[in-house]
Structure formats: C-alpha cells, structure tokens
Write an enzyme that holds these catalytic residues in place. Structure first.
Site, PDB file in Angstrom:
ATOM      1  N   GLY A 118       0.806  -1.212   0.000  1.00 50.75           N
ATOM      2  CA  GLY A 118       0.000   0.000   0.000  1.00 50.75           C
ATOM      3  C   GLY A 118       0.837   1.258   0.000  1.00 50.75           C
ATOM      4  N   HIS A 143       2.594   4.709  -4.833  1.00 42.26           N
ATOM      5  CA  HIS A 143       3.204   5.847  -5.532  1.00 42.26           C
ATOM      6  C   HIS A 143       3.387   5.450  -6.992  1.00 42.26           C
ATOM      7  CE1 HIS A 143       6.753   3.390  -5.162  1.00 42.26           C
ATOM      8  NE2 HIS A 143       6.691   3.431  -3.840  1.00 42.26           N
ATOM      9  N   GLY A 194       5.769   4.361  -8.625  1.00 36.15           N
ATOM     10  CA  GLY A 194       6.471   3.092  -8.840  1.00 36.15           C
ATOM     11  C   GLY A 194       5.466   1.934  -8.845  1.00 36.15           C
ATOM     12  N   HIS A 195       4.547   1.947  -7.876  1.00 36.53           N
ATOM     13  CA  HIS A 195       3.517   0.887  -7.840  1.00 36.53           C
ATOM     14  C   HIS A 195       2.612   0.979  -9.073  1.00 36.53           C
ATOM     15  CE1 HIS A 195       4.168   1.392  -3.352  1.00 36.53           C
ATOM     16  NE2 HIS A 195       4.379   0.113  -3.510  1.00 36.53           N
ATOM     17  N   GLY A 239       8.736  -4.884  -8.460  1.00 35.52           N
ATOM     18  CA  GLY A 239       9.644  -3.821  -8.883  1.00 35.52           C
ATOM     19  C   GLY A 239      11.094  -4.239  -8.712  1.00 35.52           C
ATOM     20  N   GLN A 240      11.910  -3.878  -9.684  1.00 36.60           N
ATOM     21  CA  GLN A 240      13.324  -4.257  -9.639  1.00 36.60           C
ATOM     22  C   GLN A 240      14.088  -3.465  -8.579  1.00 36.60           C
ATOM     23  OE1 GLN A 240      15.171  -5.163 -13.574  1.00 36.60           O
ATOM     24  NE2 GLN A 240      16.906  -4.042 -12.715  1.00 36.60           N
TER      25      GLN A 240
END
Ligand code: PAF
Length: 317
Positions: free
Chosen positions: A34, A37, A39-40, A149-150
């Site tokens: 949660g 942002h 990136g998510h 995410g990397q």
C-alpha cells in the site's frame, strides 16, 4: 473510472475469483504494502498489459524485524483505492493480519542462501517473511503472472528461486525502478525524509553512478568498486548498511566483476532506511545497464504471452 472491488477476506477473494470465466485474460497479481506511488502504478500498468489485475495491499508484519517501522508504516487504503480507480484493476485484496496469519499459525517458507547477504544480513527474518506472505498470496489468489519492482532486486531473485523450486505455474515480471526527477528511487519510505534529508537521499543514486563510472573506466576489482560507492555514500552523509557488487542470479560475491552483476546499496538517511541498485552487464571492455533477468522483463513476458507490444504489433520472440 470506478473504485476497484475490495476483497478483505480469503473466502470473499476466492468467491470473486470463482466468478471469473474460463475465457478471462490471465490473472495478474501486483503485491504491495500500500501507500501507492508512481512506482507501484508502473507495476499495475505493466500488469494491465498482460491480463486482469488484482492488487494486494497488506503491510506484512513477518517481514519487519524487531525495532523496524511496522507500526508507523503508512496505511492509506482509501487513497490507494482512489489512485487505482482510473487504472482499471479487477479487485484489491486487502486482508487483515488475522486473515493472513490465523491464530495459532506456525508455517513459514524459507528460501535458503539467496536471502542471506545484503538486506538479509541487516534485516533478520525479512526474507522469510517475504517468501511466506508471497507464497500465501500465490496460493490464495492463484495468479498466472505476478509483477514486482526491480528496486527490490534481492526480493525479485529470491522469488524467482521460490517459484522455480516450488514448481509454481507462475510467470514473474520485474519492472524497472521508477525514479524521481533527481534520481531518487520511488519508495514509500521516502515519506520519512524531512527537510534537507530529501535532497541528501539522492546520494544513493549518485553513489551507484559512481560505481558504474569506475566500471566504465575499467575497474574490475569488486572491492575497489564497492569502496568507491561506500565512500560516496558516506561523503553524502548517509549511514551505510552495505554497498556491494554481487553476481546475478545467485548473489555470489566474486573478486572480479564479470557478466551480469548487481550493484546494491542500503543506507540510512535521517529516519529512512533506503535501498537502491543498478544492474549491469560487465564485459572485458564494456559495461551496459541490463535488466535483472532478461526473461522476466515486461517485454519478454508480453512476448511469452503473445500480447501485442506498445507499437501494437504482436511480439514474436
Ligand atoms: O515489495 C513489497 O512491497 C513487499 O515486500 C511485498 C512483495 C508486497 C510482500 O509483502
């Protein structure tokens, strides 16, 4: 634009999934804690290209070591749902702790080895918590694809191993790190940065660039590159947990850099513990930025699933 359906229990999630028709697109899970942002949102967009997306939102207590920020980790479910509304996700799975860890539970999933160095050394139990909760999410929601995410490169490699070892029928996608304009990798923990700390936090990406610079100048001694990176972090006022160059996918620590390598850093800036990394392909005379694992880039997975790429053409690799 409609707020996604919210599932808060395992049984409601299972009932929702049972209503999917056999011809539905593949189910894609985007696991998060949660406080979403950009990136998510990039993970969700990558997922949408592949199938019907379920986002999980769960601040997983077992991956926080004692004394870490579990209690104060930002929880903003309503805002998260609003952010997801325009993205067309199928559902959000946001269970309680009791739902994921029923009273009396005692089962953990442990991937040996790969979770030991880097963050594993500084966050005892962290990766057992991650592999346990991800396994639960995979078992409960039974996605065909899951997106990560990397920025959490060690987590990606650990889950890659877990999926392989448990022979799960699950394809993993690793999405490149999304950065602020000044290079700071997006993270929910950036919220902890106060005043001048926000600018100071750019030292992580600058230190990675310094490490890459050393490689480009021909340095191949791992210890030499690591000391360049650690020195830059310290000069920038960060309290360094680690600055290490390790091989991919096993996170071995060779003396010389060659092949696919992960330059990974973790450092405290103010109250925030931040991580960042850079993955590079190191040859004798050249260095280039590279994905963590070629077969798990969004493009490679789209090609595997026969999904048209951005130009609208069907990928054929
Ligand atoms: O990367 C994260 O946000 C978490 O580690 C994950 C994968 C959602 C598991 O709790």
């Amino acid at each position: 634009v409609s707020t996604p359906v919210l599932w808060t229990t395992v049984s409601v999630a299972r009932a929702g999934l049972a209503r999917r028709t056999a011809s539905a697109r593949p189910l894609v899970l985007v696991p998060t804690m949660g406080d979403l942002h950009d990136g998510h949102l990039a993970l969700v967009r990558a997922g949408r290209e592949l199938g019907d997306v379920v986002v999980s939102i769960f601040v997983n207590p077992t991956q926080f070591a004692p004394g870490e920020d579990f209690e104060r980790y930002p929880r903003r479910l309503q805002e998260d749902l609003e952010q997801l509304a325009p993205l067309g996700v199928q559902a959000v799975f946001a269970p309680t702790v009791e739902e994921m860890y029923p009273r009396g539970e005692s089962t953990r999933v442990e991937v040996h080895g790969i979770g030991d160095p880097l963050c594993g050394r500084h966050r005892p139990g962290h990766f057992v918590g991650v592999s346990t909760v991800c396994t639960k999410l995979f078992v409960i929601l039974r996605p065909r694809i899951a997106v990560f995410g990397q920025k959490d490169a060690q987590q990606c490699l650990l889950l890659h191993r877990l999926v392989r070892d448990l022979r799960l029928d699950l394809d993993l996608v690793f999405v490149p790190t999304v950065r602020e304009r000044d290079g700071l990798a997006m993270s929910s923990r950036n919220r902890y940065l106060r005043g001048a700390e926000r600018e100071a936090a750019t030292v992580l990406s600058r230190a990675l660039a310094a490490g890459r610079g050393a490689l480009e100048e021909g340095e191949r001694e791992v210890a030499g590159i690591e000391s360049v990176v650690a020195a830059q972090l310290r000069r920038g006022g960060a309290d360094v947990d680690y600055a290490e160059l390790r091989s991919v996918p096993d996170l071995d620590h060779p003396a010389r850099a060659a092949g696919r390598m992960l330059l990974a850093v973790a450092a405290h800036v103010g109250k925030a513990r931040l991580i960042d990394n850079l993955c590079v392909q190191v040859e004798d005379l050249t260095v280039r930025e590279a994905p963590l694992l070629d077969e798990h880039t969004p493009a490679a997975v789209r090609a595997r699933w026969g999904v048209a790429d951005e130009e609208g053409k069907e990928s054929t690799t």
